[in-house]
Design a protein around this motif. Structure first.
Motif, PDB file in Angstrom:
ATOM      1  N   ARG A 114       4.110   2.062  -5.928  1.00  0.00           N
ATOM      2  CA  ARG A 114       4.523   3.060  -5.094  1.00  0.00           C
ATOM      3  C   ARG A 114       4.360   2.255  -3.697  1.00  0.00           C
ATOM      4  NH1 ARG A 114       3.067   9.244  -4.510  1.00  0.00           N
ATOM      5  NH2 ARG A 114       4.647   9.663  -2.713  1.00  0.00           N
ATOM      6  N   ASN A 115       3.160   1.541  -3.174  1.00  0.00           N
ATOM      7  CA  ASN A 115       3.098   0.780  -2.051  1.00  0.00           C
ATOM      8  C   ASN A 115       4.323  -0.256  -1.992  1.00  0.00           C
ATOM      9  OD1 ASN A 115       2.096  -0.087   0.275  1.00  0.00           O
ATOM     10  ND2 ASN A 115       0.452  -1.103  -0.641  1.00  0.00           N
ATOM     11  N   LEU A 116       4.415  -0.941  -3.108  1.00  0.00           N
ATOM     12  CA  LEU A 116       5.419  -1.885  -3.255  1.00  0.00           C
ATOM     13  C   LEU A 116       6.796  -1.572  -2.719  1.00  0.00           C
ATOM     14  CD1 LEU A 116       5.841  -5.009  -3.888  1.00  0.00           C
ATOM     15  CD2 LEU A 116       6.033  -4.528  -5.930  1.00  0.00           C
ATOM     16  N   GLU A 117       7.121  -0.327  -3.630  1.00  0.00           N
ATOM     17  CA  GLU A 117       8.469   0.404  -3.544  1.00  0.00           C
ATOM     18  C   GLU A 117       8.561   0.800  -1.974  1.00  0.00           C
ATOM     19  OE1 GLU A 117      10.786   3.419  -6.022  1.00  0.00           O
ATOM     20  OE2 GLU A 117       8.901   4.329  -5.025  1.00  0.00           O
ATOM     21  N   ASP A 118       7.441   1.219  -1.254  1.00  0.00           N
ATOM     22  CA  ASP A 118       7.653   1.530   0.202  1.00  0.00           C
ATOM     23  C   ASP A 118       7.932   0.457   1.007  1.00  0.00           C
ATOM     24  OD1 ASP A 118       7.325   4.171  -0.668  1.00  0.00           O
ATOM     25  OD2 ASP A 118       5.174   4.373   0.087  1.00  0.00           O
ATOM     26  N   ARG A 119       7.290  -0.494   0.756  1.00  0.00           N
ATOM     27  CA  ARG A 119       7.525  -1.868   1.332  1.00  0.00           C
ATOM     28  C   ARG A 119       9.002  -2.627   1.133  1.00  0.00           C
ATOM     29  NH1 ARG A 119       1.849  -5.470   1.219  1.00  0.00           N
ATOM     30  NH2 ARG A 119       0.760  -3.781   1.995  1.00  0.00           N
ATOM     31  N   LEU A 120       9.448  -2.421   0.162  1.00  0.00           N
ATOM     32  CA  LEU A 120      10.802  -3.136  -0.054  1.00  0.00           C
ATOM     33  C   LEU A 120      11.871  -2.256   0.284  1.00  0.00           C
ATOM     34  CD1 LEU A 120      10.235  -4.365  -3.745  1.00  0.00           C
ATOM     35  CD2 LEU A 120      10.287  -5.657  -1.807  1.00  0.00           C
ATOM     36  N   GLN A 121      11.774  -1.009   0.631  1.00  0.00           N
ATOM     37  CA  GLN A 121      12.762  -0.126   1.167  1.00  0.00           C
ATOM     38  C   GLN A 121      12.810  -0.196   2.381  1.00  0.00           C
ATOM     39  OE1 GLN A 121      12.278   3.952  -0.250  1.00  0.00           O
ATOM     40  NE2 GLN A 121      12.964   3.365  -2.204  1.00  0.00           N
ATOM     41  N   PRO A 123      13.526   0.598   6.649  1.00  0.00           N
ATOM     42  CA  PRO A 123      13.293   1.980   7.471  1.00  0.00           C
ATOM     43  C   PRO A 123      14.175   2.825   7.520  1.00  0.00           C
ATOM     44  CG  PRO A 123      12.829   0.164   8.732  1.00  0.00           C
ATOM     45  CD  PRO A 123      13.238  -0.553   7.314  1.00  0.00           C
TER      46      PRO A 123
END
Length: 148
Positions: A114-121, A123
């Protein structure tokens, strides 16, 4: 998809995937505990390595199928849960340890994903609602209190 629209995610969410993996881990640990406590559903008597019966392939297929049926069948015997839990707490504590370790790993992997997904999307830009220069405000003005 039109230009400027945010992309819709495909597949299941990270949360659903993590919950599914954690349920699968819990079921596997339950099945192992049930298989350790309960008698086999299909008796494998006369079915040992020294006695191959009708050949190696038949021996292998009967052994795998029988053990699979015993594993799945014993895990579905929920009416025997008190005995399975008691046996696991007394004699098979490694199953409980394995449950906690694997559940922790699944949860940690879910948090990492989830953290990785948030970083790759990228803003998201918030659209501000603009009011006309001469038009009224949307929100009412706060009046000053006079004379207290």
């Amino acid at each position: 998809m039109r230009y400027g629209e945010p992309a819709k995610p495909d597949g299941i969410s990270v949360k659903s995937m993590t919950i599914g993996v954690m349920i699968l881990v819990a079921w596997l640990c339950w099945a192992i505990a049930a298989a350790k406590y309960l008698d086999p559903i299909i008796a494998m008597q006369g079915h040992s390595v020294g006695n191959m019966g009708g050949g190696r392939i038949e021996f292998l297929v009967r052994g795998i199928f029988g053990n699979f049926v015993n594993f799945i069948g014993n895990s579905l015997m929920l009416h025997r849960a008190p005995g399975i839990i008691t046996n696991t707490l007394r004699h098979e504590r490694w199953i409980i340890l394995m449950l906690f370790v694997l559940e922790g790993l699944a949860f940690g992997f879910g948090m990492f994903t989830r953290n990785l997904e948030d970083r790759l999307q990228p803003p998201r830009k918030r659209k501000r609602k603009r009011r006309p220069i001469t038009g009224p405000r949307d929100e009412p003005r706060k009046r000053k209190r006079e004379g207290v």
